[in-house]
Design a protein around this motif. Structure first.
Motif, PDB file in Angstrom:
ATOM      1  N   MET A 290       0.898  -1.117   0.014  1.00 56.52           N
ATOM      2  CA  MET A 290      -0.023   0.168  -0.035  1.00 56.52           C
ATOM      3  C   MET A 290       0.716   1.385  -0.069  1.00 56.52           C
ATOM      4  SD  MET A 290      -2.998  -1.090  -0.267  1.00 56.52           S
ATOM      5  CE  MET A 290      -4.080   0.225  -0.438  1.00 56.52           C
ATOM      6  N   SER A 322      -7.432  -6.903   3.954  1.00 54.62           N
ATOM      7  CA  SER A 322      -7.890  -5.697   3.370  1.00 54.62           C
ATOM      8  C   SER A 322      -9.414  -5.636   3.503  1.00 54.62           C
ATOM      9  CB  SER A 322      -8.026  -5.747   1.705  1.00 54.62           C
ATOM     10  OG  SER A 322      -6.645  -5.989   1.371  1.00 54.62           O
ATOM     11  N   LEU A 355      -5.828   5.229   4.938  1.00 61.80           N
ATOM     12  CA  LEU A 355      -6.473   4.854   3.490  1.00 61.80           C
ATOM     13  C   LEU A 355      -7.826   5.143   2.882  1.00 61.80           C
ATOM     14  CD1 LEU A 355      -4.362   1.208   3.500  1.00 61.80           C
ATOM     15  CD2 LEU A 355      -3.793   3.261   2.219  1.00 61.80           C
ATOM     16  N   ALA A 359      -8.890   3.154  -2.367  1.00 59.31           N
ATOM     17  CA  ALA A 359      -7.724   2.375  -2.700  1.00 59.31           C
ATOM     18  C   ALA A 359      -8.222   1.035  -1.977  1.00 59.31           C
ATOM     19  CB  ALA A 359      -6.702   3.119  -1.952  1.00 59.31           C
ATOM     20  N   LEU A 360      -8.901   0.968  -0.982  1.00 51.12           N
ATOM     21  CA  LEU A 360      -9.281  -0.547  -0.174  1.00 51.12           C
ATOM     22  C   LEU A 360      -9.927  -1.336  -1.244  1.00 51.12           C
ATOM     23  CD1 LEU A 360      -9.522   0.903   3.332  1.00 51.12           C
ATOM     24  CD2 LEU A 360      -7.887  -0.697   2.382  1.00 51.12           C
ATOM     25  N   ALA A 363      -7.818  -2.474  -4.051  1.00 49.75           N
ATOM     26  CA  ALA A 363      -7.015  -3.608  -3.546  1.00 49.75           C
ATOM     27  C   ALA A 363      -7.725  -4.860  -3.411  1.00 49.75           C
ATOM     28  CB  ALA A 363      -6.389  -3.187  -2.253  1.00 49.75           C
ATOM     29  N   ALA A 395      -3.239   0.362  -7.124  1.00 51.84           N
ATOM     30  CA  ALA A 395      -4.132   0.550  -6.033  1.00 51.84           C
ATOM     31  C   ALA A 395      -4.521   2.004  -5.793  1.00 51.84           C
ATOM     32  CB  ALA A 395      -3.525  -0.046  -4.874  1.00 51.84           C
ATOM     33  N   ASP A 396      -3.905   2.997  -6.219  1.00 51.48           N
ATOM     34  CA  ASP A 396      -4.159   4.406  -6.310  1.00 51.48           C
ATOM     35  C   ASP A 396      -4.140   5.193  -7.367  1.00 51.48           C
ATOM     36  OD1 ASP A 396      -4.987   6.246  -4.129  1.00 51.48           O
ATOM     37  OD2 ASP A 396      -3.299   7.431  -4.482  1.00 51.48           O
ATOM     38  N   ALA A 421      -0.408   6.545   0.232  1.00 49.47           N
ATOM     39  CA  ALA A 421      -1.770   6.443   0.722  1.00 49.47           C
ATOM     40  C   ALA A 421      -2.692   7.534   1.009  1.00 49.47           C
ATOM     41  CB  ALA A 421      -1.859   5.198   1.876  1.00 49.47           C
TER      42      ALA A 421
END
Length: 609
Positions: A290, A322, A355, A359-360, A363, A395-396, A421
């Motif tokens: 992350m 996650s 976060l 993003a979560l 993921a 992820a971002d 993050a």
């Protein structure tokens, strides 16, 4: 066979609360596995099935006992065990000949021991997986006519009933609908959808739930205490997670863990036995990916693989963590879950604060698609590393609407590589001793893009009427007319509209409006159709307002006087005067009621001339 476990120590051990005395132990040297040794013998011993026990208790107390039950659920939650306890309750009889159908059985009855050991002549158990044909069912139908030998009821327990053939099911129908008063049927299945509805409609159905992890952990702890086994709480939690709500699976794993650890159940031995990843190392791996530290993520994965962890299991645990972080972010009370370790709880809360949900969520999607790739690859470690690369670099990434706005505004997009993050300085920020996440990597990365989400949108729409007005400004005449006449507003917030359709409304209006709003405002709007009634359409509101104005005008004394003066006259239009114009007229006294009356009469006379 399915067992929900909360049972009995052998006779040579002291009875513990919740563990009634067991029958005589087997012959010397024979070992009884925990799943059989602690098998429930009464309804009080069942764990996690309180709703079913309460329903059965009320049914027995009121005498509303059906002729057939259908027990369904995953393996190991207690279907067959419940069937035997139910058969015991139906035939419960004390030594003096007293008793009746009940779920309260404080002492062993005349038939209890034989029923629980599946050797009673009037309680017949049949495994439908090996007796699937119509001939097997015919034997039951032929024998059901005869009264029970010694018990109150003849009870037929058919396990895995979904395995019966179509002809066998059809042969059951008449007997199941109108059985003799001395016959009861108890069916158990893990595949309820494969049972014909004609069978289900003749049974009282109970869906046995998966047992919660905290209840399984407490149950395993009691059994370890009864067995004199030392067990770590984290080890029991790992066994409960691996059992996935099945009490029998959890006891089988505990049996294996006791043998693996030579009488001591430790978290490390359970991980080695199950091929699980170390939870702390999984959290470290989550932190590395992350924050975009790919070398650290690779090293962590290789360490776990060398320790015997399956790469697919590592990614599965990473996906589970996650999900845990997402729950902690959205529901902080989830931190009280006893199934979480202290590391998961404390560090998970730190990640949840740092976060974003976007993003979560991304993921989770990457891991969910990557796990099957690793499982099907002939090089699982390499496949797992590529999943970690995707996770660290994607992820971002910006969402499509953010990318469009950035291109429209001329702001630069990232050239690639993982992003921090959360907003932070460009300098490195290593993890603290408490395990908090580093929000920026020490590796060089592209300059972060400006936060285009924080920029104010070009158009602010605060009401649904503003949306309709904007459609008129954009010359979307068809859409504007549809919004006025075909939809009823249910809820409106900036970025979200919920509508219901009026009679004759088009179901494509939601997609058309969402697409138009994104084009007009540069924002993604969520437009949904609802089943609620909603407010009247704008057209209906306008008509209602017009009627109200006409009724108000018609009730005015001056207008009534005019209508009385000229029979057949009608109110054609009502023009509302603005408050400032009314105040101006009142101050200057331009037209009083008497003058207005005279003026109207003069104008009317002129028209007649």
């Amino acid at each position: 066979m399915d067992e929900t476990t909360a049972g009995t120590p052998p006779n040579d051990e002291p009875a513990l609360p919740g563990f009634p005395p067991a029958p005589a132990p087997p012959a010397q040297g024979a070992y009884r596995v925990l799943a059989r040794k602690y098998r429930p013998r009464t309804f009080d011993d069942l764990i996690g099935q309180e709703a079913m026990v309460r329903t059965l208790s009320n049914a027995f107390e009121t005498g509303r006992i059906p002729q057939a039950w259908m027990l369904t659920g995953v393996r190991g939650v207690g279907k067959t065990t419940t069937a035997r306890i139910l058969a015991r309750g139906l035939n419960y009889q004390t030594a003096d000949g007293g008793g009746g159908p009940t779920i309260h059985m404080p002492a062993l009855g005349v038939h209890c021991e034989a029923i629980m050991e599946s050797r009673h002549v009037d309680v017949l158990e049949m495994d439908a997986a090996s007796h699937t044909g119509i001939d097997d069912v015919r034997q039951i139908i032929d024998g059901i006519r005869y009264s029970p030998v010694s018990a109150r009821y003849k009870v037929y327990i058919i396990d895995e009933v979904h395995m019966l053939s179509e002809k066998a099911f059809n042969a059951f129908l008449k007997t199941l609908e109108e059985p003799p008063p001395h016959a009861k049927f108890i069916f158990a299945t893990t595949e309820i959808r494969k049972v014909p509805v004609t069978i289900l409609s003749r049974c009282q159905r109970f869906d046995l739930r998966r047992i919660d992890a905290d209840k399984l952990v407490a149950h395993l702890a009691r059994i370890c205490e009864a067995e004199g086994v030392r067990a770590e709480q984290e080890a029991l939690a790992a066994i409960a997670r691996a059992a996935e709500g099945s009490a029998r699976d959890s006891l089988s794993l505990l049996d294996q863990a006791i043998a693996h650890g030579a009488g001591v159940v430790k978290a490390e031995t359970v991980r080695d036995m199950l091929g699980l990843a170390d939870r702390t190392q999984v959290i470290d791996l989550f932190e590395a990916v992350m924050r975009g530290d790919v070398p650290a993520a690779f090293a962590n994965l290789r360490t776990q693989y060398d320790s015997g962890a399956d790469p697919a299991v590592v990614l599965s645990d990473l996906a589970a963590f996650s999900h845990t972080v997402t729950r902690l972010k959205l529901i902080p009370e989830a931190a009280k879950d006893p199934a979480l370790s202290e590391a998961e709880r404390s560090r998970g809360l730190d990640f949840a604060r740092g976060l974003p949900v976007r993003a979560l969520s991304r993921a989770w999607q990457i891991l969910l698609k990557g796990i099957p790739e690793v499982q099907g690859s002939n090089r699982p470690v390499a496949a797992a590393e590529m999943v970690l690369v995707r996770l660290a670099y994607a992820a971002d990434l910006p969402t499509p609407d953010e990318a469009l706005r950035a291109l429209r505004d001329g702001t630069p997009l990232p050239a690639g590589g993982p992003a921090p993050a959360s907003p932070s300085s460009s300098s490195a920020s290593p993890p603290t001793s408490s395990g908090n996440m580093a929000l920026a990597s020490s590796q060089p990365r592209p300059q972060p893009r400006p936060d285009v989400r924080s920029a104010a949108p070009a158009v602010r729409l605060r009401r649904f009427e503003d949306v309709v007005a904007l459609a008129g400004e954009k010359r979307e005449i068809v859409l504007k007319a549809a919004l006025e006449r075909e939809v009823r507003l249910v809820r409106f917030e900036e970025g979200s509209i919920e509508l219901s359709l009026a009679e004759g409304g088009s179901r494509t209006i939601a997609n058309d409006l969402a697409r138009a709003l994104q084009q007009w405002t540069g924002q993604r709007w969520m437009v949904a159709l609802s089943t609620e009634q909603g407010a009247p359409t704008l057209h209906e509101q306008a008509l209602a307002a017009e009627r109200e104005r006409r009724e108000g005008a018609a009730s005015h004394p001056l207008v009534q006087a005019v209508l009385a003066k000229f029979p057949g006259a009608q109110i054609v239009n009502v023009i509302e005067r603005k408050p400032d114009e009314q105040a101006s007229d009142a101050e200057t006294g331009i037209l009083g009621e008497a003058d207005a009356m005279a003026a109207h009469e003069t104008e009317a006379d002129d028209d007649l001339d």
